[in-house]
Design a protein around this motif. Structure first.
Motif, PDB file in Angstrom:
ATOM      1  N   THR A  42      -8.857  -1.434  -2.520  1.00 48.22           N
ATOM      2  CA  THR A  42      -8.032  -0.323  -2.994  1.00 48.22           C
ATOM      3  C   THR A  42      -6.808  -0.787  -3.780  1.00 48.22           C
ATOM      4  OG1 THR A  42      -6.758  -0.285  -0.931  1.00 48.22           O
ATOM      5  CG2 THR A  42      -8.732   1.117  -1.050  1.00 48.22           C
ATOM      6  N   GLY A  43      -6.499  -2.085  -3.684  1.00 51.73           N
ATOM      7  CA  GLY A  43      -5.325  -2.620  -4.378  1.00 51.73           C
ATOM      8  C   GLY A  43      -4.026  -2.483  -3.609  1.00 51.73           C
ATOM      9  N   TRP A  44      -4.050  -1.889  -2.422  1.00 52.30           N
ATOM     10  CA  TRP A  44      -2.841  -1.719  -1.615  1.00 52.30           C
ATOM     11  C   TRP A  44      -2.639  -2.969  -0.748  1.00 52.30           C
ATOM     12  CZ3 TRP A  44       0.537   2.084  -2.489  1.00 52.30           C
ATOM     13  CH2 TRP A  44       0.095   3.214  -3.191  1.00 52.30           C
ATOM     14  N   VAL A  45      -2.072  -4.002  -1.364  1.00 52.27           N
ATOM     15  CA  VAL A  45      -1.919  -5.290  -0.681  1.00 52.27           C
ATOM     16  C   VAL A  45      -0.460  -5.633  -0.394  1.00 52.27           C
ATOM     17  CG1 VAL A  45      -4.038  -6.209  -1.694  1.00 52.27           C
ATOM     18  CG2 VAL A  45      -1.837  -6.597  -2.844  1.00 52.27           C
ATOM     19  N   SER A  46       0.468  -4.912  -0.978  1.00 53.31           N
ATOM     20  CA  SER A  46       1.864  -5.337  -0.911  1.00 53.31           C
ATOM     21  C   SER A  46       2.653  -4.566   0.140  1.00 53.31           C
ATOM     22  CB  SER A  46       2.505  -5.212  -2.296  1.00 53.31           C
ATOM     23  OG  SER A  46       3.732  -5.900  -2.358  1.00 53.31           O
ATOM     24  N   SER A  47       3.858  -4.122  -0.206  1.00 54.51           N
ATOM     25  CA  SER A  47       4.820  -3.697   0.817  1.00 54.51           C
ATOM     26  C   SER A  47       4.705  -2.247   1.260  1.00 54.51           C
ATOM     27  CB  SER A  47       6.243  -3.955   0.314  1.00 54.51           C
ATOM     28  OG  SER A  47       6.442  -3.335  -0.937  1.00 54.51           O
ATOM     29  N   VAL A  48       3.768  -1.496   0.715  1.00 53.96           N
ATOM     30  CA  VAL A  48       3.498  -0.145   1.208  1.00 53.96           C
ATOM     31  C   VAL A  48       1.993   0.022   1.366  1.00 53.96           C
ATOM     32  CG1 VAL A  48       5.566   0.914   0.235  1.00 53.96           C
ATOM     33  CG2 VAL A  48       3.473   0.798  -1.140  1.00 53.96           C
ATOM     34  N   GLY A  49       1.601   0.984   2.154  1.00 53.57           N
ATOM     35  CA  GLY A  49       0.185   1.256   2.362  1.00 53.57           C
ATOM     36  C   GLY A  49      -0.048   1.835   3.737  1.00 53.57           C
ATOM     37  N   LYS A  50      -1.235   2.386   3.926  1.00 49.26           N
ATOM     38  CA  LYS A  50      -1.501   3.124   5.165  1.00 49.26           C
ATOM     39  C   LYS A  50      -1.496   2.239   6.393  1.00 49.26           C
ATOM     40  CE  LYS A  50      -6.547   3.057   5.690  1.00 49.26           C
ATOM     41  NZ  LYS A  50      -7.772   3.881   5.780  1.00 49.26           N
ATOM     42  N   PHE A  51      -1.811   0.939   6.232  1.00 54.67           N
ATOM     43  CA  PHE A  51      -1.863   0.077   7.405  1.00 54.67           C
ATOM     44  C   PHE A  51      -0.473  -0.249   7.942  1.00 54.67           C
ATOM     45  CE2 PHE A  51      -6.149  -0.880   5.671  1.00 54.67           C
ATOM     46  CZ  PHE A  51      -6.890  -0.548   6.800  1.00 54.67           C
ATOM     47  N   VAL A  52       0.542  -0.267   7.078  1.00 53.65           N
ATOM     48  CA  VAL A  52       1.908  -0.466   7.563  1.00 53.65           C
ATOM     49  C   VAL A  52       2.289   0.688   8.486  1.00 53.65           C
ATOM     50  CG1 VAL A  52       4.335  -0.655   6.927  1.00 53.65           C
ATOM     51  CG2 VAL A  52       2.595  -1.798   5.538  1.00 53.65           C
ATOM     52  N   ASP A  53       2.064   1.901   8.022  1.00 54.81           N
ATOM     53  CA  ASP A  53       2.388   3.081   8.841  1.00 54.81           C
ATOM     54  C   ASP A  53       1.579   3.091  10.134  1.00 54.81           C
ATOM     55  OD1 ASP A  53       4.103   3.906   6.835  1.00 54.81           O
ATOM     56  OD2 ASP A  53       2.616   5.222   5.894  1.00 54.81           O
ATOM     57  N   ARG A  54       0.301   2.758  10.023  1.00 50.25           N
ATOM     58  CA  ARG A  54      -0.556   2.772  11.211  1.00 50.25           C
ATOM     59  C   ARG A  54      -0.125   1.697  12.201  1.00 50.25           C
ATOM     60  NH1 ARG A  54      -7.080   1.437  11.601  1.00 50.25           N
ATOM     61  NH2 ARG A  54      -6.991   0.883  13.806  1.00 50.25           N
ATOM     62  N   PHE A  55       0.204   0.517  11.704  1.00 50.77           N
ATOM     63  CA  PHE A  55       0.605  -0.574  12.588  1.00 50.77           C
ATOM     64  C   PHE A  55       1.874  -0.202  13.358  1.00 50.77           C
ATOM     65  CE2 PHE A  55       2.204  -5.143  13.036  1.00 50.77           C
ATOM     66  CZ  PHE A  55       1.361  -5.421  14.100  1.00 50.77           C
ATOM     67  N   GLU A  56       2.837   0.386  12.674  1.00 49.11           N
ATOM     68  CA  GLU A  56       4.064   0.807  13.343  1.00 49.11           C
ATOM     69  C   GLU A  56       3.763   1.859  14.411  1.00 49.11           C
ATOM     70  OE1 GLU A  56       7.407  -0.005   9.875  1.00 49.11           O
ATOM     71  OE2 GLU A  56       6.452   1.983   9.993  1.00 49.11           O
ATOM     72  N   HIS A  57       2.925   2.817  14.073  1.00 47.13           N
ATOM     73  CA  HIS A  57       2.554   3.868  15.036  1.00 47.13           C
ATOM     74  C   HIS A  57       1.842   3.273  16.240  1.00 47.13           C
ATOM     75  CE1 HIS A  57      -0.295   6.828  16.734  1.00 47.13           C
ATOM     76  NE2 HIS A  57       0.703   7.683  16.562  1.00 47.13           N
ATOM     77  N   ASP A  58       0.887   2.362  15.982  1.00 49.30           N
ATOM     78  CA  ASP A  58       0.101   1.783  17.067  1.00 49.30           C
ATOM     79  C   ASP A  58       0.962   0.896  17.970  1.00 49.30           C
ATOM     80  OD1 ASP A  58      -2.033   3.085  15.955  1.00 49.30           O
ATOM     81  OD2 ASP A  58      -3.052   1.281  15.230  1.00 49.30           O
ATOM     82  N   LEU A  59       1.914   0.166  17.386  1.00 49.89           N
ATOM     83  CA  LEU A  59       2.812  -0.665  18.194  1.00 49.89           C
ATOM     84  C   LEU A  59       3.681   0.185  19.107  1.00 49.89           C
ATOM     85  CD1 LEU A  59       4.067  -3.381  15.668  1.00 49.89           C
ATOM     86  CD2 LEU A  59       2.752  -3.785  17.764  1.00 49.89           C
ATOM     87  N   ALA A  60       4.237   1.258  18.546  1.00 51.06           N
ATOM     88  CA  ALA A  60       5.063   2.151  19.358  1.00 51.06           C
ATOM     89  C   ALA A  60       4.240   2.744  20.499  1.00 51.06           C
ATOM     90  CB  ALA A  60       5.659   3.247  18.487  1.00 51.06           C
TER      91      ALA A  60
END
Length: 387
Positions: A42-60
């Protein structure tokens, strides 16, 4: 080789088999390839993207924290956690003398001075009786704030570190911190999956921090996170770690000096896949700890470090503690273990003795010094439990 050293090497071999065996290596057995490939596709490799949001949610969700802010590494996480918790340039921050250098470096990067405290033989972390006795001696209270009567600097925070995943006495720490008006910022870099009185480490203080280096319980390659229950601290931590850019569709307006500590989506994707497997990783480490405990139960001169009552340790690094009269064998034991292909290591040199920190304030450190001469970490990868 002494009979004692031979017996320890034989015990390790009986648990993990023949070498070579790494100290701690990552395992990629889940969705790592699929999630990383999705970033590439998808090209979303850098500092934004759905996995950043998901990782933060999953960690919390996993830790029970109100919020998690993903960042580039654990040191950056601790620096920012201290900053948003009120540490200012010229302050002092109480830290354990026996810790990885990042604990002290983060204090320095926040503009403060580390102030070293002794260790506890049972927890391997900060000694609460030693902390309280030291504060009773050095603190002068001024308008509800603690100051070091010898240096004149404000004592702003205390940073417990849960050594090798064994939680410190957080109940006693909370009482001491409250008495002296100190912010508690937990260095939980080594304790993902560890609990004190049923509550996950990193969630007791104003903030806590995690690390996801390649040798941690889960890895994002590099990476860290700030945990907090305070919505405003979480917002500010996110703002400071993402260059303090004001939200806008196209303009670049930055309202304060900040940091580019953003965790790339690529790394977060790896973290999401790893976190899905954390239960299996922790179970493997616990089985390995049980095997080591049995192997060393009847061996004199050395103790396998077990979790204490009221805690659940993640057993990040499996740890041997030599008896005081067997400390002389430590280096011979390390040489023999590594020669046999069992990667092993001592604990870190005390931070108070490192060149950058020799002039920093410190309490008496007799227990930390003794522990530093007697600790040996042995192979700890979770997969070894089933080898």
């Amino acid at each position: 080789m002494s009979p004692f050293v031979e017996s320890v090497v034989a015990a390790v071999r009986g648990v993990v088999g023949q070498g070579p065996v790494a100290l701690h290596e990552p395992a990629f057995q889940g969705n790592e390839w699929a999630y990383v490939k999705e970033c590439l596709d998808t090209g979303w490799v850098s500092s934004v993207g759905k996995f950043v949001d998901r990782f933060e949610h999953d960690l919390a969700s996993y830790t029970g924290a109100g919020y998690a802010v993903a960042v580039v590494n654990g040191t950056a996480a601790l620096q920012v956690a201290l900053t948003v918790s009120g540490v200012r340039a010229g302050d002092e921050v109480l830290v354990p003398a026996m810790s990885f250098v990042a604990t002290a470096n983060a204090v320095w990067h926040a503009g403060a001075q580390p102030h070293f405290v002794d260790s506890d033989e049972n927890t391997l972390g900060m000694s609460m009786p030693a902390l309280e006795a030291h504060l009773d001696e050095v603190v002068e209270m001024r308008e509800g704030k603690a100051f070091n009567r010898h240096t004149g600097r404000r004592l702003a925070a205390v940073v417990p570190m849960h050594t090798f995943g064994h939680p410190v006495d957080l109940s006693s720490l909370a009482a001491i911190a409250d008495r002296y008006g100190l912010a508690v910022v937990e260095d939980a870099a080594e304790s993902l999956g560890s609990y004190f009185d049923g509550r996950h480490t990193g969630t007791f203080g104003r903030c806590g921090v995690l690390s996801f280096n390649g040798n941690k319980i889960i890895t994002t390659g590099g990476g860290g996170a700030i945990l907090t229950d305070d919505a405003e601290l979480a917002r500010r931590a996110k703002h400071l770690t993402t260059t303090a850019k004001a939200p806008h569709r196209w303009s670049f307006s930055h309202d304060e000096i900040a940091f580019n500590y953003r965790l790339p989506n690529l790394n977060a994707a790896l973290g999401c896949a790893q976190l899905e497997q954390v239960g299996a990783f922790l179970a493997g480490k616990r089985r390995l700890a049980e095997r080591y405990e049995t192997a060393f139960a009847d061996l004199s001169g050395v103790t396998f470090v077990k979790e204490r009552a009221g805690t659940q340790a993640n057993y990040w690094l499996q740890t041997l503690l030599l008896d005081v009269d067997h400390a002389v064998y430590r280096d011979d034991l390390l040489a023999a273990l590594n020669d046999a292909g069992f990667m092993s290591r001592p604990v870190w040199d005390l931070l108070s003795g490192l060149p950058p920190y020799r002039e920093s304030p410190a309490a008496a450190l007799s227990v930390a010094q003794s522990l530093a001469e007697r600790i040996v970490n042995i192979p700890s990868s979770p997969g070894l439990a089933d080898g």
